[in-house]
Write an enzyme that holds these catalytic residues in place. Structure first.
Site, PDB file in Angstrom:
ATOM      1  N   SER A  54       0.829  -1.197   0.000  1.00 26.17           N
ATOM      2  CA  SER A  54       0.000   0.000   0.000  1.00 26.17           C
ATOM      3  C   SER A  54       0.872   1.258   0.000  1.00 26.17           C
ATOM      4  O   SER A  54       1.624   1.485  -0.931  1.00 26.17           O
ATOM      5  CB  SER A  54      -0.963  -0.040   1.198  1.00 26.17           C
ATOM      6  OG  SER A  54      -1.999   0.895   1.070  1.00 26.17           O
ATOM      7  N   ASP A  91     -10.020  -5.765  -3.450  1.00 24.99           N
ATOM      8  CA  ASP A  91      -9.483  -4.714  -2.578  1.00 24.99           C
ATOM      9  C   ASP A  91     -10.441  -3.520  -2.587  1.00 24.99           C
ATOM     10  O   ASP A  91     -10.728  -2.966  -3.655  1.00 24.99           O
ATOM     11  CB  ASP A  91      -8.108  -4.290  -3.100  1.00 24.99           C
ATOM     12  CG  ASP A  91      -7.326  -3.425  -2.134  1.00 24.99           C
ATOM     13  OD1 ASP A  91      -7.943  -2.526  -1.521  1.00 24.99           O
ATOM     14  OD2 ASP A  91      -6.116  -3.639  -2.007  1.00 24.99           O
ATOM     15  N   HIS A 117      -7.251  -6.263   0.827  1.00 26.53           N
ATOM     16  CA  HIS A 117      -6.090  -5.410   1.117  1.00 26.53           C
ATOM     17  C   HIS A 117      -5.328  -5.853   2.373  1.00 26.53           C
ATOM     18  O   HIS A 117      -4.388  -5.202   2.781  1.00 26.53           O
ATOM     19  CB  HIS A 117      -6.583  -3.963   1.304  1.00 26.53           C
ATOM     20  CG  HIS A 117      -5.515  -2.915   1.182  1.00 26.53           C
ATOM     21  ND1 HIS A 117      -4.891  -2.610  -0.009  1.00 26.53           N
ATOM     22  CD2 HIS A 117      -4.973  -2.072   2.101  1.00 26.53           C
ATOM     23  CE1 HIS A 117      -4.013  -1.640   0.175  1.00 26.53           C
ATOM     24  NE2 HIS A 117      -4.039  -1.296   1.450  1.00 26.53           N
TER      25      HIS A 117
END
Length: 280
Positions: free
Chosen positions: A147, A223, A256
């Site tokens: 991320s 995600d 995620h």
């Protein structure tokens, strides 16, 4: 430098280290896993950069990297995501800025430029510390992240391809200058002139001529941040237009979380290791 935790795992040692950072002018922590092979020789290293709201601890405890790292004889180093402490400027109610959200850049704006210098910390200060204190092979460094940390891995590899032989990312923020959860932070850290943002944005770096021999990206297709925050299609387009090698793997059903990261962690470590051995 103080070793505050030390655990044995898969024949190696998992350490947590506390030290004073001159780049960020505060105490910082990082974790380092040393495989048993490091008892007899210097070993390659992979840097892992974590995401928003995280610290060194998240991947250290949930990343499931030690078994594969031990098998291959690779050290894994996990820095923190930002400076921390009572005297560090912060926005305590904003999880996308300040503590836990350093975005791996060197801030130029007050009051942040004194402490928020994560790019210099990760690429220069921390390597100097770890190579002085641990049996690590300087010429074999890889970098990966998740991320916000995936963004960090991409920009560091593109800015310093000679330092990082390999680069991979899990669900990276590929264009932080436009993404909803990073654009406001860039303005606060770097000012309103977006020209100054380009060296910290992987898509703009590639457009401006930066290259890395190969990049691996895994992205879950479930995600929740896929469209507004991560936007891997932008990276894919820019790489194709500029002949930057990219392996983008859309992973069906994954989100995620660290359930996603830990599933593909071993493949990423193996991929980095192959880059080391192919460049021997």
């Amino acid at each position: 430098m103080d070793i505050v935790d030390n655990f044995f795992s898969f024949g190696g040692e998992q350490k947590v280290v506390n030290h004073y950072s001159s780049s960020n002018q505060c105490y910082m922590k990082f974790s380092i896993f040393l495989p048993i092979l490091s008892k007899t020789k210097k070993v390659p290293i992979i840097w892992y950069l974590s995401g928003l709201t995280c610290s060194h601890a998240n991947v250290t405890e949930k990343g499931e990297f030690r078994k594969k790292a031990s098998e291959l004889g690779v050290a894994i180093i996990c820095p923190d995501t930002s400076p921390r402490g009572k005297n560090i400027p912060d926005e305590k109610d904003n999880w996308q800025f300040g503590s836990g959200a350093g975005f791996y850049i060197d801030a130029t704006q007050e009051p942040y430029k004194k402490n928020y210098n994560m790019f210099s910390y990760i690429t220069k200060e921390l390597p100097d510390i770890i190579f002085e204190n641990f049996p690590l092979e300087k010429k074999y460094q890889g970098i990966m992240g998740h991320s916000m940390g995936g963004h960090g891995a991409l920009i560091m590899a593109l800015n310093k391809p000679n330092q990082y032989k390999s680069c991979s990312a899990f669900a990276p923020i590929v264009q932080p200058s436009s993404a909803e959860w990073s654009r406001p932070a860039f303005e606060k850290y770097l000012g309103k002139d977006k020209i100054n943002w380009r060296k910290y944005d992987s898509t703009h770096l590639i457009e401006d001529g930066a290259r890395h021999p190969s990049i691996l990206v895994d992205q879950g297709d479930k995600d929740p941040f896929l469209r507004n925050g991560l936007q891997p299609d932008i990276l894919e387009k820019v790489c194709k237009e500029n002949n930057q090698p990219l392996s983008l793997r859309m992973q069906k059903g994954y989100d995620h979380s660290y359930y996603f990261i830990s599933t593909f962690m071993s493949e990423h470590i193996e991929w980095h290791y192959k880059n080391f051995t192919n460049n021997s």
